[in-house]
Design an enzyme around this catalytic site. Structure first.
Site, PDB file in Angstrom:
ATOM      1  N   ASN A 290      40.232  74.885  45.630  1.00  0.00           N
ATOM      2  CA  ASN A 290      40.903  74.255  44.494  1.00  0.00           C
ATOM      3  C   ASN A 290      40.097  73.041  44.063  1.00  0.00           C
ATOM      4  OD1 ASN A 290      43.164  76.062  44.652  1.00  0.00           O
ATOM      5  ND2 ASN A 290      43.777  74.923  46.455  1.00  0.00           N
ATOM      6  N   ARG A 292      40.762  70.423  42.252  1.00  0.00           N
ATOM      7  CA  ARG A 292      41.628  69.374  41.694  1.00  0.00           C
ATOM      8  C   ARG A 292      42.236  68.564  42.832  1.00  0.00           C
ATOM      9  NH1 ARG A 292      44.878  74.010  42.197  1.00  0.00           N
ATOM     10  NH2 ARG A 292      46.480  73.598  43.746  1.00  0.00           N
TER      11      ARG A 292
END
Ligand code: MV4
Length: 445
Positions: A290, A292
């Protein structure tokens, strides 16, 4: 340093990011939809601007409106939070072309890891174990059958554009594989506008272990230990903790170094999370990355003493990381419970309406990240996450005891929340042992 940063998000994460901007002396700029006029992130920000109607497509997902807001408010950078535009490579490109710094990795990194099939290939090249599966995209049910026969059942179907459980299906035999292939294809097309699928061997009763990494634009890469996110329901995490009760010092070093290797291979910069599954024998396999900040980032902040948002802002400005790997010192234990506006007894039906009475817990080593307040009206248009309670202790037992105390202190009237469910999970002996969660949720639901 930047003097003005726009936060392209709402809810608890917008509040979380604004808090660090204030601590850094940066002017915080909020955007809000018509449904969020009275939202806490709007009140806390130094300046705020309405960007459109409640529907996400007309507000928080609308790139043109967010870029216009950034230009009107003279923002030098945009922090996307999580969800919405946080992993949209095109948005990161649009920011760049408008001379606004996107606080996150490069568009190429977002794209490379957003394509879960390409991510598997990249990680294999970095010599990190990946779950056995198809070489690339599986185009037809016939091809899926061939792959399944070589892997052996059960297998799991996943979406190339996936993550978060959408388009995932577990198949135990040929007949089911063929029918689930079509269902998954339709779901992937509807969710991502991309029907492409791949296959993996299904690992039974794994632990979800993810490693937090930070990488600056000078080539420094560090990992901040792992989070155990094994308590999930329909791919939604309920409780996360750091460290994991199942990870030894030896395994921590191995998966930490594997995560750093992946990040170096792709020339990544920013904060990121590398997700692994760990099986009963302590074997670990990459599943996805991911690109983020994650919902559960506070447990890492609590055991490391590092403000991840501050590091993100510094990296985006071109500054080096504030710490080296040797300086990372994992201390004690942190647990997070997600407070959702949902009724677990009614299959987690979302709950909306006015919070008529509100008392948040406090006390030692207890952190609340939330946008709730007394009188707040929970709107029906967005994610049901209302906030998180995070507690820290010298030991896991102390963190759990503190969490039980904090949750029992939390008083929210007018809507339903997941707090009573969390108290039942914390009281469960298998949770307290931290070992086998295979039947935990069935018992407490
Ligand atoms: C898996 C899996 C078993 N085998 N992949 C993917 C997204 C992530 N949020 C959970 N995912 C899983 N992928 C293979 N090949 C099981 C899960 C999974 C899971 C894993 C650990 C702990 C709890 C879980 C809950 C749901 C799904």
């Amino acid at each position: 340093m930047f003097s003005r940063i726009l936060v392209a998000n709402r809810g608890e994460i917008a509040v979380r990011v604004i808090r660090t901007l204030k601590e850094m002396g940066i002017t915080s700029l909020a955007v809000f939809s018509e449904a969020d006029r009275d939202a806490l992130h709007v009140r806390l920000a130094d300046e705020a601007i309405c960007i459109g109607p409640p529907a996400p497509s007309e507000s928080y997902l609308n790139m043109a409106r967010i870029i216009s807001a950034a230009e009107v408010l003279d923002a030098e950078a945009i922090h996307p939070g999580y969800g919405f535009l946080a992993e949209n490579a095109h948005f990161a490109e649009v920011c760049e072309s408008c001379n606004i710094t996107f606080i996150g990795p490069s568009p190429q990194s977002i794209r490379q890891m957003g394509d879960k099939v390409e991510a598997r290939k990249t990680v294999l090249q970095a010599n990190v174990p990946v779950i056995p599966g198809s070489k690339g995209i599986v185009e037809t049910p016939e091809e899926a059958l061939k792959v399944a026969h070589s892997l052996g059942y059960p297998v799991i179907i996943k979406a190339q554009a996936g993550g978060g459980g959408k388009g995932m299906r577990i198949a135990h035999n040929d007949g089911k594989l063929v029918s689930l292939f079509h269902t998954a294809q339709r779901e992937a097309e509807a969710s991502f506008g991309n029907p492409s699928l791949y296959l993996e061997k299904y690992i039974i009763n794994p632990r979800h272990i993810e490693v937090q990494i930070l990488a600056d634009t000078q080539g420094n890469v560090i990992h901040l230990g792992e989070r155990d996110c094994s308590i999930q329901r329909r791919y939604q995490k309920l409780i996360e903790e750091s460290p994991s009760p199942l990870v030894s010092e030896e395994l921590r070093k191995k998966i930490g170094e594997a995560a750093v290797e992946i990040v170096r291979t792709i020339d990544y910069h920013g904060a990121g999370t590398v997700e692994f599954l760990v099986d009963g024998e302590g074997n670990f396999y990459f599943i996805e990355m991911n690109t983020r900040l994650q919902v559960e980032h506070p447990v890492t902040e609590m055991v490391t003493g590092i403000d991840l948002v501050k590091e993100q802002v510094n990296i985006a400005y071109g500054l080096p990381l504030s710490i080296t790997q040797e300086e990372v010192d994992l201390k004690g234990w942190a647990i997070e419970c997600r407070i959702n506006a949902e009724q677990p007894e009614k299959d987690f039906l979302p709950s909306t309406g006015k919070i008529t009475f509100f008392v948040a817990p406090g006390g030692p080593f207890t952190r609340i990240d939330s946008h709730m307040y007394a009188g707040y009206n929970v709107p029906p248009f967005y994610d049901s996450l209302l906030g998180k309670v995070i507690t820290w202790g010298k030991t896991r037992e102390e963190a759990i005891g503190r969490m039980r105390r904090a949750l029992m202190e939390f008083t929210i009237e007018g809507i339903f929340t997941t707090i009573p469910l969390h108290i039942r999970i914390l009281n469960d002996l298998d949770f307290q042992k931290g070992k086998d969660y295979s039947t935990l949720l069935e018992r407490v639901l």
